[in-house]
Scaffold this motif. Structure first.
Motif, PDB file in Angstrom:
ATOM      1  N   VAL A  72       0.796  -1.226   0.000  1.00  0.00           N
ATOM      2  CA  VAL A  72       0.000   0.000   0.000  1.00  0.00           C
ATOM      3  C   VAL A  72       0.830   1.278   0.000  1.00  0.00           C
ATOM      4  O   VAL A  72       0.483   2.241  -0.713  1.00  0.00           O
ATOM      5  CB  VAL A  72      -0.996  -0.022   1.185  1.00  0.00           C
ATOM      6  N   PRO A  73       1.912   1.379   0.761  1.00  0.00           N
ATOM      7  CA  PRO A  73       2.645   2.660   0.778  1.00  0.00           C
ATOM      8  C   PRO A  73       3.186   3.109  -0.575  1.00  0.00           C
ATOM      9  O   PRO A  73       3.387   4.309  -0.792  1.00  0.00           O
ATOM     10  CB  PRO A  73       3.791   2.392   1.766  1.00  0.00           C
ATOM     11  N   THR A  74       3.421   2.170  -1.505  1.00  0.00           N
ATOM     12  CA  THR A  74       4.070   2.546  -2.770  1.00  0.00           C
ATOM     13  C   THR A  74       3.259   2.188  -4.004  1.00  0.00           C
ATOM     14  O   THR A  74       3.735   2.379  -5.127  1.00  0.00           O
ATOM     15  CB  THR A  74       5.447   1.862  -2.879  1.00  0.00           C
ATOM     16  N   TRP A  75       2.058   1.699  -3.821  1.00  0.00           N
ATOM     17  CA  TRP A  75       1.251   1.255  -4.964  1.00  0.00           C
ATOM     18  C   TRP A  75       0.303   2.355  -5.406  1.00  0.00           C
ATOM     19  O   TRP A  75      -0.462   2.885  -4.586  1.00  0.00           O
ATOM     20  CB  TRP A  75       0.461  -0.001  -4.598  1.00  0.00           C
ATOM     21  N   PRO A  76       0.301   2.733  -6.684  1.00  0.00           N
ATOM     22  CA  PRO A  76      -0.592   3.804  -7.132  1.00  0.00           C
ATOM     23  C   PRO A  76      -2.075   3.510  -6.902  1.00  0.00           C
ATOM     24  O   PRO A  76      -2.872   4.448  -6.777  1.00  0.00           O
ATOM     25  CB  PRO A  76      -0.283   3.910  -8.637  1.00  0.00           C
ATOM     26  N   LEU A  77      -2.452   2.237  -6.839  1.00  0.00           N
ATOM     27  CA  LEU A  77      -3.860   1.887  -6.648  1.00  0.00           C
ATOM     28  C   LEU A  77      -4.193   1.586  -5.189  1.00  0.00           C
ATOM     29  O   LEU A  77      -5.183   0.915  -4.889  1.00  0.00           O
ATOM     30  CB  LEU A  77      -4.221   0.679  -7.520  1.00  0.00           C
ATOM     31  N   SER A 179       1.595   8.411 -10.829  1.00  0.00           N
ATOM     32  CA  SER A 179       2.538   7.781  -9.903  1.00  0.00           C
ATOM     33  C   SER A 179       1.904   7.614  -8.523  1.00  0.00           C
ATOM     34  O   SER A 179       0.864   8.202  -8.217  1.00  0.00           O
ATOM     35  CB  SER A 179       3.797   8.642  -9.769  1.00  0.00           C
ATOM     36  N   ALA A 180       2.566   6.823  -7.681  1.00  0.00           N
ATOM     37  CA  ALA A 180       2.082   6.630  -6.318  1.00  0.00           C
ATOM     38  C   ALA A 180       2.051   7.958  -5.562  1.00  0.00           C
ATOM     39  O   ALA A 180       1.124   8.215  -4.781  1.00  0.00           O
ATOM     40  CB  ALA A 180       2.968   5.628  -5.592  1.00  0.00           C
ATOM     41  N   GLU A 181       3.037   8.812  -5.809  1.00  0.00           N
ATOM     42  CA  GLU A 181       3.072  10.106  -5.128  1.00  0.00           C
ATOM     43  C   GLU A 181       1.917  11.002  -5.582  1.00  0.00           C
ATOM     44  O   GLU A 181       1.278  11.676  -4.765  1.00  0.00           O
ATOM     45  CB  GLU A 181       4.406  10.805  -5.391  1.00  0.00           C
ATOM     46  N   GLU A 182       1.660  10.993  -6.862  1.00  0.00           N
ATOM     47  CA  GLU A 182       0.549  11.793  -7.389  1.00  0.00           C
ATOM     48  C   GLU A 182      -0.785  11.285  -6.863  1.00  0.00           C
ATOM     49  O   GLU A 182      -1.673  12.078  -6.498  1.00  0.00           O
ATOM     50  CB  GLU A 182       0.563  11.758  -8.920  1.00  0.00           C
ATOM     51  N   GLN A 183      -0.934   9.976  -6.777  1.00  0.00           N
ATOM     52  CA  GLN A 183      -2.172   9.422  -6.257  1.00  0.00           C
ATOM     53  C   GLN A 183      -2.329   9.705  -4.767  1.00  0.00           C
ATOM     54  O   GLN A 183      -3.446   9.966  -4.289  1.00  0.00           O
ATOM     55  CB  GLN A 183      -2.235   7.910  -6.511  1.00  0.00           C
ATOM     56  N   ALA A 184      -1.241   9.663  -4.021  1.00  0.00           N
ATOM     57  CA  ALA A 184      -1.319   9.957  -2.592  1.00  0.00           C
ATOM     58  C   ALA A 184      -1.763  11.400  -2.357  1.00  0.00           C
ATOM     59  O   ALA A 184      -2.589  11.683  -1.472  1.00  0.00           O
ATOM     60  CB  ALA A 184       0.029   9.703  -1.923  1.00  0.00           C
ATOM     61  N   ALA A 185      -1.238  12.327  -3.143  1.00  0.00           N
ATOM     62  CA  ALA A 185      -1.643  13.729  -3.015  1.00  0.00           C
ATOM     63  C   ALA A 185      -3.105  13.898  -3.410  1.00  0.00           C
ATOM     64  O   ALA A 185      -3.856  14.662  -2.774  1.00  0.00           O
ATOM     65  CB  ALA A 185      -0.745  14.604  -3.886  1.00  0.00           C
ATOM     66  N   ASN A 186      -3.513  13.188  -4.437  1.00  0.00           N
ATOM     67  CA  ASN A 186      -4.912  13.259  -4.872  1.00  0.00           C
ATOM     68  C   ASN A 186      -5.847  12.719  -3.790  1.00  0.00           C
ATOM     69  O   ASN A 186      -6.903  13.302  -3.511  1.00  0.00           O
ATOM     70  CB  ASN A 186      -5.087  12.456  -6.158  1.00  0.00           C
ATOM     71  N   THR A 187      -5.440  11.612  -3.166  1.00  0.00           N
ATOM     72  CA  THR A 187      -6.254  11.023  -2.094  1.00  0.00           C
ATOM     73  C   THR A 187      -6.388  11.982  -0.921  1.00  0.00           C
ATOM     74  O   THR A 187      -7.479  12.143  -0.349  1.00  0.00           O
ATOM     75  CB  THR A 187      -5.629   9.700  -1.626  1.00  0.00           C
ATOM     76  N   ALA A 188      -5.295  12.632  -0.562  1.00  0.00           N
ATOM     77  CA  ALA A 188      -5.339  13.586   0.552  1.00  0.00           C
ATOM     78  C   ALA A 188      -6.298  14.735   0.245  1.00  0.00           C
ATOM     79  O   ALA A 188      -7.090  15.154   1.103  1.00  0.00           O
ATOM     80  CB  ALA A 188      -3.934  14.124   0.837  1.00  0.00           C
ATOM     81  N   ALA A 189      -6.253  15.245  -0.967  1.00  0.00           N
ATOM     82  CA  ALA A 189      -7.155  16.327  -1.350  1.00  0.00           C
ATOM     83  C   ALA A 189      -8.608  15.864  -1.373  1.00  0.00           C
ATOM     84  O   ALA A 189      -9.519  16.585  -0.949  1.00  0.00           O
ATOM     85  CB  ALA A 189      -6.753  16.869  -2.727  1.00  0.00           C
ATOM     86  N   LEU A 190      -8.836  14.652  -1.844  1.00  0.00           N
ATOM     87  CA  LEU A 190     -10.190  14.109  -1.900  1.00  0.00           C
ATOM     88  C   LEU A 190     -10.749  13.918  -0.500  1.00  0.00           C
ATOM     89  O   LEU A 190     -11.913  14.260  -0.222  1.00  0.00           O
ATOM     90  CB  LEU A 190     -10.166  12.782  -2.664  1.00  0.00           C
ATOM     91  N   TYR A 191      -9.937  13.399   0.400  1.00  0.00           N
ATOM     92  CA  TYR A 191     -10.399  13.225   1.777  1.00  0.00           C
ATOM     93  C   TYR A 191     -10.654  14.574   2.454  1.00  0.00           C
ATOM     94  O   TYR A 191     -11.546  14.698   3.294  1.00  0.00           O
ATOM     95  CB  TYR A 191      -9.377  12.410   2.574  1.00  0.00           C
ATOM     96  N   GLY A 192      -9.882  15.581   2.070  1.00  0.00           N
ATOM     97  CA  GLY A 192     -10.142  16.914   2.604  1.00  0.00           C
ATOM     98  C   GLY A 192     -11.519  17.423   2.211  1.00  0.00           C
ATOM     99  O   GLY A 192     -12.249  18.007   3.038  1.00  0.00           O
TER     100      GLY A 192
END
Length: 409
Positions: A72-77, A179-192
């Motif tokens: 999970v920490p490094t997987w884009p999905l 990328s995993a980093e781009e998805q993590a940032a997107n997830t954080a914004a979505l949860y916000g």
């Protein structure tokens, strides 16, 4: 049997038909690489149905996927397996979470929305109607998206001025080229955004499903109904699945009819119905190509002698299964008059999509009203030149340019 070479799935989704054919040729199930994760892609419809209804297969990655913590920490999905809602629940937890949402999306509750959907479609078609006669317009952007976002926005109580931001973030959830980093940032914004929506609805609840779920959560002081994470992730599931998939079905149905006048003639001459058009679209081009992930709770023997080992990941390859020759003759052909349109576009078993009645109603209404208003509409470019969404999950086009009232020179 010797292990097959792992087939790497294309994260850009550029050539799905050839990829799905390759999956079917490799047997009922085959090992694939999903952005670095090894899984068993199942494309045989009979085997897929068996696995989707088996108690030996789970969707709970935390409990039943040994690779969860390291992946999970490094997987884009990661979001697809880490959310805590009915999408990833198993057994009693799944039943508990599904019961809270199911009544609001039953066919009986959805049918009265027809008048509202027709009003929305009328407004969108009125906007299109004032455009110059031969101007090209993107049907995905100017009909499919605004309709489905308005419907799910009203149902969930998402303020109109927040829907565009939700859309942009949800689109990225399905974009498997990030990328995993781009998805993590997107997830954080979505949860916000989701946290802000929950906070707003707690202060000023409305007649919407978000307010209902919050009330259910807050009235249970021990948290037995919904945890905070389950509440937020249930809203995420409802909002994202509530429009993205329906957009794709409108996209593909319109494309099929505009590129093959005979299919449109079938419905106009009474040889099939708009419902038939919707079901054949769901069979021929399901909104979701592959759906990650499920997990084997025990060793599962396959018909060809291979074995999915306990803890192994399973990928439901719906698009490949829908066109399997064991399920349909001439499966690659779009034919709204075919007698059987059996498909797995909404899944199968306990995880069958709750939004199916709403999606079917929206697609059939949008198609019927669009082709009544613009009977001579044509694709502005050849169907073969339409660009696919950059996703191995979401099955649609980046745009569907159409001339609404073509003029002759």
């Amino acid at each position: 049997m010797p292990e097959q070479q792992v087939l790497v799935l294309d994260p850009t989704g550029s050539g799905p038909d050839a990829e799905h054919q390759a999956l079917r040729e490799r047997g009922p199930a085959t090992l694939v690489d999903v952005l670095g994760v090894r899984a068993w892609s199942v494309s045989d419809p009979a085997l897929l149905k068996q696995l989707l209804t088996s108690k030996d297969v789970s969707k709970d990655a935390r409990a039943h996927w040994p690779a969860f913590a390291e992946t999970v920490p490094t997987w884009p999905l990661a979001l697809w397996v880490a959310v805590e809602n009915m999408f990833t629940a198993y057994g009693a937890d799944h039943s508990r979470l599904r019961r809270m949402v199911a009544p609001a999306l039953s066919a009986r509750r959805i049918a009265p929305l027809l008048a509202d959907i027709e009003t929305l479609v009328t407004g969108l078609l009125d906007d299109l109607g004032v455009l110059p006669a031969d101007e090209s317009v993107d049907l995905r952007e100017h009909l499919a998206y605004p309709l489905t976002i308005a419907v799910i926005g009203q149902l969930m109580g998402v303020p109109a001025d927040q829907r565009a931001e939700f859309r942009a973030l949800v689109d990225n959830v399905f974009a498997t080229h990030l990328s995993a980093e781009e998805q993590a940032a997107n997830t954080a914004a979505l949860y916000g955004l989701l946290d802000a929506l929950i906070a707003t609805k707690r202060i000023a609840p409305g007649e919407d499903l978000t307010s209902l779920l919050i009330a259910t959560r807050d009235e249970e002081g021990d948290g037995s109904a919904l945890s905070d994470a389950e509440l937020r992730d249930t809203l995420l599931l409802m909002i994202s699945a509530g429009y993205e998939t329906t957009v794709n079905v409108i996209d593909h149905a319109a494309t099929a009819l505009l590129s093959d006048p005979q299919q449109l003639a079938h419905v106009r001459n009474g040889r099939c119905t708009w419902h038939d058009i919707v079901e054949e679209t769901l069979r021929h081009e399901p909104a979701v190509k592959h759906l990650p992930l499920r997990y084997a709770l025990t060793d599962i023997p396959l018909p060809d002698g291979q074995t999915i080992r306990s803890g192994g990941a399973i990928l439901a390859s719906y698009a490949a299964a829908n066109r399997h020759p064991d399920l349909h003759q001439d499966a690659d052909q779009f034919d709204a008059t075919r007698r059987s349109k059996e498909h797995l576009a909404f899944g199968h078993g306990v995880h069958f999509c709750l939004g199916a009645p709403l999606a079917r109603l929206e697609v059939a209404t949008a198609l019927r009203m669009f082709f009544e208003r613009f009977p001579d509409a044509q694709l502005a470019i050849a169907c073969q030149k339409l660009q696919r969404l950059p996703s191995l999950i979401s099955n649609g086009h980046t745009s569907v340019p159409v001339r609404l009232r073509p003029t002759t020179s």
